[in-house]
Design an enzyme around this catalytic site. Structure first.
Site, PDB file in Angstrom:
ATOM      1  N   ARG A  67       0.825  -1.212   0.000  1.00 10.74           N
ATOM      2  CA  ARG A  67       0.000   0.000   0.000  1.00 10.74           C
ATOM      3  C   ARG A  67       0.862   1.267   0.000  1.00 10.74           C
ATOM      4  O   ARG A  67       0.513   2.270  -0.629  1.00 10.74           O
ATOM      5  CB  ARG A  67      -0.906  -0.016   1.229  1.00 10.74           C
ATOM      6  N   HIS A  71       0.400   4.355  -2.601  1.00 10.83           N
ATOM      7  CA  HIS A  71       0.149   5.730  -2.160  1.00 10.83           C
ATOM      8  C   HIS A  71       1.307   6.663  -2.525  1.00 10.83           C
ATOM      9  O   HIS A  71       1.102   7.866  -2.664  1.00 10.83           O
ATOM     10  CB  HIS A  71      -0.114   5.767  -0.650  1.00 10.83           C
ATOM     11  N   ASN A  99      -3.688   9.177   4.020  1.00  2.86           N
ATOM     12  CA  ASN A  99      -2.514   8.568   4.657  1.00  2.86           C
ATOM     13  C   ASN A  99      -2.520   8.628   6.186  1.00  2.86           C
ATOM     14  O   ASN A  99      -1.963   7.749   6.849  1.00  2.86           O
ATOM     15  CB  ASN A  99      -1.234   9.256   4.168  1.00  2.86           C
ATOM     16  N   HIS A 199      -6.052  -6.357  -1.992  1.00  6.66           N
ATOM     17  CA  HIS A 199      -6.867  -6.426  -0.768  1.00  6.66           C
ATOM     18  C   HIS A 199      -7.137  -7.865  -0.342  1.00  6.66           C
ATOM     19  O   HIS A 199      -7.902  -8.101   0.584  1.00  6.66           O
ATOM     20  CB  HIS A 199      -8.189  -5.671  -0.963  1.00  6.66           C
TER      21      HIS A 199
END
Length: 326
Positions: A67, A71, A99, A199
């Site tokens: 992740r 990001h 975040n 996920h």
């Protein structure tokens, strides 16, 4: 009419010089899988052992490192800017909405960087470390392997406003919003669905799925009831309580995430929207039963995501400390 005079030497020279500059700048922007083969041949083994150690202590960390890469890349490209702490001259990305109290793994990256610096000081960028760590995390948790393209350099600054601008799609996103935000980064709807398959590992906070388990109807009733037991309806109560994104095999990188969507057991709104009578339903069905297809498309999408506007050549720097510019 007479023939036109030949171009002067200086004009020809300038033309050739421009061509050479264009060629060198385009090649410098190319990442390659063997970028550190001579300058830091031990980079892969060094990163992998550190990731292995972190994931063995906490399985969720593998998902967090994947992740972190996502990001980072979605905000001004894969430049390690997400790792920068605030300074007097800029407010960084860590406390931006997508975040804050959510993205994690910064200490692990610090640990990896320290180990890599011992092996080859001043050579490997923090941006590349994040990219390698994401791949290693997937592999360690049972997912596919791939050759990571490298050669990124680190940004000297970060942007709170850019991270807050909506480029990172929130869990409340509609399908069209997801597709559009990925397309804005050069990623197709297929790339988006494949990347959402990450996920299959990791956890989410109650505050991110509360509205889904209490208000939405396209959700398995027993699944919703089970999730409500640790996520109270009242806002502010249990906001940070965690639930696995993949209820079946939360620590294994597999196709179970997509099988969950077929059974209306997607934890986030932005998960279940991928299988809700829309244009991505068929992809979810395919990935739920064809592991090789999912893995192949996931790898393709991860490599494409890693290509988002990297700093290369003489741009940026190689940070000594991932949390601050040199």
């Amino acid at each position: 009419m007479g023939a036109s005079p030949p171009p002067s030497f200086s004009v020809v020279f300038m033309f050739v010089l421009v061509l050479l500059i264009m060629r060198s700048s385009s090649t410098s922007a190319q990442l390659s899988t063997n970028f550190y083969s001579k300058s830091c041949p031990k980079v892969f083994s060094t990163v992998k052992s550190a990731v292995q150690s972190a994931v063995s202590k906490e399985r969720r960390m593998g998902a967090s490192l994947v992740r972190l890469f996502f990001h980072d890349c979605f905000v001004n490209g894969c430049d390690g800017s997400i790792l920068l702490d605030d300074t007097s001259s800029f407010k960084g990305e860590k406390t931006a909405g997508p975040n804050n109290n959510s993205v994690r793994g910064f200490n692990v990256v610090d640990d990896i960087k320290a180990k890599v610096e011992k092996v080859c000081p001043g050579v490997v960028s923090c941006a590349d470390i994040v990219a390698i760590a994401a791949r290693d995390s997937v592999v360690i948790l049972g997912g596919p392997d791939w050759d990571v393209k490298l050669g990124r350099r680190d940004s000297k600054t970060a942007s709170f406003s850019a991270a807050n601008s909506g480029v990172i799609p929130p869990p409340t996103s509609t399908l069209s919003q997801l597709i559009n935000r990925f397309q804005a980064r050069g990623l197709s709807a297929k790339d988006m669905v494949a990347l959402s398959g990450a996920h299959t590992i990791g956890k989410a906070r109650c505050i991110l799925f509360r509205a889904r388990i209490y208000n939405e109807t396209n959700i398995d009733s027993s699944f919703a009831k089970a999730r409500r037991s640790s996520c109270p309806r009242t806002s502010g109560s249990g906001d940070n309580n965690l639930a696995p994104l993949d209820v079946g095999t939360p620590d294994s990188f597999d196709t179970n995430y997509f099988q969950n969507l077929l059974n209306q057991k997607g934890l986030l709104h932005s998960d279940q929207i991928l299988f809700n009578g829309g244009s991505t339903d068929s992809l979810v069905k395919t990935y739920s039963s064809r592991t090789k297809t999912f893995y192949s498309d996931f790898v393709t999408a991860m490599i494409k995501m890693g290509d988002i506007t990297p700093l290369t050549g003489s741009s940026g720097e190689i940070r000594k400390n991932c949390r601050r510019p040199n």
